[in-house]
Design a protein around this motif. Structure first.
Motif, short mmCIF file in Angstrom:
data_model
loop_
_atom_site.label_atom_id
_atom_site.label_comp_id
_atom_site.label_asym_id
_atom_site.label_seq_id
_atom_site.Cartn_x
_atom_site.Cartn_y
_atom_site.Cartn_z
N GLU A 1 3.24 -41.73 -7.46
CA GLU A 1 4.49 -42.22 -6.90
C GLU A 1 5.66 -41.98 -7.86
OE1 GLU A 1 1.73 -43.88 -7.38
OE2 GLU A 1 1.28 -45.34 -5.82
N HIS B 1 10.59 -39.52 3.83
CA HIS B 1 9.36 -39.40 3.04
C HIS B 1 8.18 -39.95 3.83
CE1 HIS B 1 11.12 -38.20 -0.87
NE2 HIS B 1 12.19 -38.84 -0.43
N ASP B 2 6.97 -39.64 3.33
CA ASP B 2 5.75 -40.15 3.98
C ASP B 2 5.38 -41.54 3.49
OD1 ASP B 2 5.48 -37.81 5.41
OD2 ASP B 2 4.36 -36.83 3.81
N ASP B 3 6.17 -42.08 2.56
CA ASP B 3 5.97 -43.45 2.07
C ASP B 3 7.34 -43.99 1.69
OD1 ASP B 3 4.77 -45.78 1.16
OD2 ASP B 3 3.10 -44.71 0.23
N SER B 4 7.37 -45.18 1.08
CA SER B 4 8.64 -45.84 0.79
C SER B 4 9.59 -44.94 0.00
CB SER B 4 8.39 -47.10 -0.03
OG SER B 4 7.56 -47.98 0.68
N ALA C 1 12.01 -49.04 2.61
CA ALA C 1 10.55 -49.01 2.59
C ALA C 1 9.98 -48.55 3.93
CB ALA C 1 10.02 -50.40 2.25
N ASP C 2 10.84 -48.43 4.97
CA ASP C 2 10.35 -47.93 6.27
C ASP C 2 10.33 -46.40 6.31
OD1 ASP C 2 12.99 -47.20 6.52
OD2 ASP C 2 13.46 -48.57 8.17
N ARG C 3 10.57 -45.75 5.14
CA ARG C 3 10.47 -44.30 4.94
C ARG C 3 11.67 -43.52 5.48
NH1 ARG C 3 4.51 -43.25 7.23
NH2 ARG C 3 5.36 -44.45 8.96
N GLY D 1 10.40 -40.64 -3.49
CA GLY D 1 9.50 -41.46 -2.67
C GLY D 1 8.16 -41.70 -3.30
N LYS D 2 7.43 -42.62 -2.69
CA LYS D 2 6.05 -42.89 -3.14
C LYS D 2 5.10 -41.77 -2.72
CE LYS D 2 5.53 -47.89 -3.60
NZ LYS D 2 4.82 -49.05 -3.07
N ASP D 3 5.58 -40.80 -1.94
CA ASP D 3 4.73 -39.68 -1.50
C ASP D 3 4.71 -38.55 -2.54
OD1 ASP D 3 7.29 -38.80 -1.24
OD2 ASP D 3 7.09 -38.06 0.81
#
Length: 940
Positions: free
Chosen positions: A673, A628-631, A607-609, A648-650
């Protein structure tokens, strides 16, 4: 130099699993001459046309990469206008599903679109607060109207007047005079956002829906033409619409003290049953039936009575009042006054019925059919389309559900995916159902009800599937019968992960109850049928101190990797369950991990990308990559390689090389996402699932990827995007008023301007060559051969330089022509004007040339008029343009008169009505015949 390592490109193959996206509305469309059978809905960047009777997709209108935000069918039923997230508008033909017309004018998502009665103009409103009117026939923008301060929620053309009415979330309704392109009235009678509006009673009434439970009605009075055009009107009381409390609108606060064109006043309001805001408000084509709904699952239908019906109702009401008054007079023995019966809004708009949908409604569309039948299509918030039918002529109409499209998608987000061992079947499971799809046809093979699924797999043999659920249960399904074989109470917390053992004899599960459990497959005799069925036998348990998020066996069955909530990954020996390694370094919990086929590498996504690649021999971190820019939600190695994919969530999926630690390619397509993905055992296919309700299939091609070229293309795309975002040059004479040019600077307009400049450079060069050749011939004794023409002119069939410039201008899209000419530097304009003069003299593309000429004269007026060298060219242009345009007008007038003459001749010969609705005349003949028959009977 040969390629050191070859990567193959994955490309998007199909979108499935989505029935209708929530962002865009639903609309009835006419296909193959049938009305009420087909509906158009958005499906991410595509548009699906569904046959609601068969529940099948009959047409797919392919988009590019931006999500669809609005749909509007044309009045003739042949075209469908589609608005996109980036502000673009494309017009599709419903005959072949192709788009030849596109408009670019808005900076952000298109929020509303509406055709005029003829289908010749299209108005679009956007989140950027602008309203743009487009000319469909000429394929260009007419003008941009500015004035609103928030998202445009509705825009309507008036049929008989050249007037546009728009509503917005800024709580205002604005009336625009399209002849002068300015706002002549602003209605301020709403406390909050105006979410929708419709025109009723031959456009003499406006009904608006706001953030409360009232539908407000406003009477529109069109002023006489001579008064509207002549001297200012005498003010009668208040000219603006008053709010609920008349005291709020003081005379000094009135925004338009003098009425122009039309006047409005509040006629009353209708109370809805729902207490929340109006989500959508729509009417059928004849504005006889209204449909509106809020954020719940109830659709409210109202019927609008005709003037005759209202008069009948009022007559009955008056009779009743007179009877009551007469009765009261007899009892009191006094003379009573004549009773006064006031006509209210409730006498004109009646509640028809309510429709209770199976889930919350997102959009609605109505269609009136023959025989007083009303068809209603609902797009629900849970990826479902429902259609209803009711008879409006009945005293108590009841809505019957005629169809429900649910099979082709899940009601909630897909949280787990799995491929079968033969690469042919794909499993997808959501909060309530598990579906098995055929990968080649993308059709659903099985749909089974389940609990909230978090993880899944195919049992070896592909005859059964196992799901891990949020409640900690394991559910075993048999695919042949589609039945639930057994539910095992495996854990006390959410079962986040399960993994098949490499020897294929069992599985391991990890849960939020801090336990890892080992299970073996077992065949037992079914008590009911006596046949053997699959079950799971619990063998061992590994107790840990933190919640378990992910478990994975190494392919050699030696190690077990477990991801914990404390941001570490613990590695244990499979046989003894002794601790081997702890992989720590992530700042947030590891949500996904996978081990390579040779059991040497483990990749973890957090989750820290970041994604970290570790060695499984010593637990050393080979590389940490910002992925990624999110998790990072999911990670999986491509079978038999050291390449892996992350989701990723991006909204992106990326392919990485775990040996060289570099990004290979990015797969973009999802609009929300990405929750999970699965790679087929042969590595040729990937299926991904997202919050946008869609499943996407990606295929591996034979095309190799060269990383340097990929990066260069990415840089070029970024540069082009930045270039298109640059400010458009201001048109001289244009002020920051309500009206502005409709176009927008895009990559295409910049490229079109560059092509025109290149063509003019070639024209100049060829002219210079010819002059030099002429000069050389004059001074030389022998004949000199002519210079070789430019290779581009040869490639286009040895066209002349002037003809090549005209061809380049003709290829520029009509909607992008003005903006392309706007960015042309002035030094090119003199040559262009000389060319225009020659084109007009020769009669080449006079209409197009005149359009370009007038635009260039408008924007470069100052420099052209002050340039003495250009006076002669402008003078010639003036005379030539007027004469040529007059010639064309004469030809058109002659042709029009000839066609009308032919029409009259044919009609007189064959007694057939052309180009007219003959049905009305037929009905009139029938009525006359009936009257004659009645008269004869009476006499008899």
């Amino acid at each position: 130099m040969g390629l050191t390592k070859q990567y193959l490109r994955y490309v998007a193959s199909a979108v499935f699993g989505v029935i209708g996206s929530q962002k865009a509305n639903i609309a009835f469309v006419t296909l193959r001459g049938e009305k009420g059978r087909y509906v158009a809905v958005a499906a991410c960047e595509q548009v699906f046309i569904w046959d609601v009777r068969k529940g099948e997709k009959v047409l797919i209108l392919q988009g590019q990469k931006h999500e669809v935000t609005f749909l509007c069918p044309s009045p003739d039923g042949i075209h469908l206008a589609v608005g996109y997230e980036d502000g673009a508008v494309r017009i599709f033909s419903l005959m072949n599903g192709e788009s030849n017309v596109s408009f670019n004018g808005h900076k952000t998502a298109v929020s509303v679109m509406q055709y005029d009665a003829l289908g010749a103009r299209l108005v679009t409103g956007s989140r950027d607060t602008d309203v743009i009117v487009w000319d469909i026939i000429n394929e260009c923008g007419l003008y941009r109207l500015r004035g609103h301060k928030d998202v445009i929620t509705q825009a309507l053309f008036l049929k008989d007047k050249n007037i546009l009415v728009t509503s917005s979330k800024d709580s205002f309704v604005k009336w625009w005079d399209l002849d002068t392109q300015h706002c002549f009235k602003t209605m301020v009678g709403h406390r909050s956002e105006v979410w929708g509006m419709v025109l009723l009673n031959q456009e003499n009434r406006l009904l608006t829906g706001s953030a409360d439970s009232e539908l407000r009605a406003w009477d529109i009075d069109y002023l006489e033409e001579e008064k509207a055009e002549g001297e200012p009107q005498v003010k009668k009381g208040k000219s603006l619409l008053d709010d609920d409390d008349d005291e709020d609108n003081e005379e000094g606060l009135d925004e338009s003290p003098e009425e122009r064109i039309l006047s409005c006043k509040k006629a009353g309001s209708i109370l809805r049953e729902a207490r929340d805001r109006v989500v959508s408000l729509t009417a059928d084509a004849k504005a006889r039936v209204l449909a509106c709904h809020g954020n719940d699952s109830v659709l409210e239908l109202f019927t609008v009575l005709t003037e005759e019906e209202v008069q009948k109702k009022m007559t009955k009401k008056t009779k009743r009042a007179k009877k009551k008054a007469a009765k009261a007079q007899e009892e009191a023995e006094e003379e009573a006054e004549e009773p006064l019966v006031e006509r209210t809004l409730k006498d004109e708009i009646l509640r028809l019925t309510n429709i209770k949908a199976s889930a919350k409604i997102r959009w609605v569309d109505c269609l009136s059919c023959a025989g007083g039948e009303l068809k209603v299509a609902l797009l629900l918030q849970n990826n479902t389309v429902e259609t209803y039918s009711l008879k409006t002529s009945d005293n108590t109409p009841t809505a019957n559900k005629t169809s429900r499209l649910t099979l082709g998608g899940h009601r909630t987000d897909v949280r787990t995916l799995a491929f079968s061992s033969d690469n042919l079947a794909v499993l997808s499971a959501s909060g309530d159902t598990v579906k098995v799809w055929n990968r080649s046809t993308l059709q659903v093979i099985r749909t089974m009800a389940c609990e909230y699924a978090l993880c899944s797999l195919f049992v070896p043999g592909d005859r059964q599937i196992i799901l891990g659920t949020k409640s900690g249960k394991l559910q075993i399904f048999e695919l042949a019968s589609g039945s639930l074989l057994e539910t095992v109470d495996a854990h006390n917390g959410a079962l986040w992960s399960l993994c098949l053992a490499p020897d294929q004899r069992g599985i391991v599960t990890g849960s939020a109850d801090k336990k890892v459990k080992f299970w073996e497959f077992e065949l037992i005799k079914d008590e009911a049928g006596g046949q053997k069925r699959l079950t799971l036998n619990h063998t061992r348990t590994l107790q840990l101190e933190e919640d378990i998020l992910c478990v994975k066996f190494s392919p050699d069955n030696r190690l077990l990797a477990v991801s914990l909530l404390d941001c570490t990954v613990k590695v244990f020996y499979t046989d003894t369950l002794k601790f081997f390694l702890s992989l720590y370094g992530h700042k947030l919990p590891v949500l996904c991990l996978d081990i390579s086929h040779d059991s040497t590498l483990i990749a973890t996504g957090s989750a820290d990308r970041n994604v970290k690649i570790w060695g499984l021999d010593f637990g050393d971190c080979h590389r940490s990559m910002f992925a990624h820019d999110d998790s990072v939600m999911f990670l999986q190695f491509v079978p038999k390689t050291h390449l892996f994919f992350t989701a990723g969530k991006d909204k992106k999926m990326k392919q990485w090389d775990a040996d060289k630690f570099q990004l290979i390619q990015t797969l973009e397509g999802h609009h929300r996402e990405v929750w999970c993905l699965t790679i087929s055992p042969n590595g040729d296919h990937i299926v991904s699932a997202s919050h946008d309700k869609s499943l996407r299939l990606w295929e591996r091609t034979r095309e190799p990827i060269i990383l340097e070229e990929e990066r260069e293309m990415a840089r070029e795309a970024e540069f082009e995007e930045d270039m298109a975002k640059g400010d458009v040059p201001v048109v001289p004479g244009e002020t920051e008023g309500e009206a502005a040019p409709a176009g927008k600077k895009t990559v295409e307009t910049v490229k079109a301007a560059e092509r025109i400049m290149e063509a003019l450079e070639i024209y100049r060069e060829e002219n210079r060559k010819m002059e030099e050749h002429k000069y050389a011939c004059q001074n030389a004794a022998n004949e000199i051969p002519p210079p070789k023409p430019n290779p581009i002119l040869v490639a286009f069939g040895n066209v002349s330089p002037s003809q090549y410039v005209l061809d380049v201008i003709k290829k520029v899209r009509s909607s992008e022509l003005e903006v392309s000419l706007l960015v042309l530097p002035f030094p090119y304009i003199p040559d262009l004007l000389k060319l225009f003069n020659s084109y007009i003299q020769q009669g080449l593309e006079v209409e197009l040339v005149c359009r370009c000429l007038f635009f260039l004269l408008k924007i470069h007026f100052g420099q052209i008029s002050s340039n003495q060298m250009m006076l002669s060219v402008i003078d010639e242009l003036r005379t030539n343009t007027v004469s040529k345009v007059q010639e064309i007008r004469d030809v058109m007038g002659f042709n029009s008169a000839a066609l009308q003459f032919l029409q009259r001749e044919i009609e007189s010969k064959e007694d057939v009505m052309f180009f007219a609705d003959a049905t009305g005349q037929l009905d009139e003949k029938k009525r006359k015949r009936r009257r004659r028959e009645r008269a004869i009977l009476t006499i008899a």
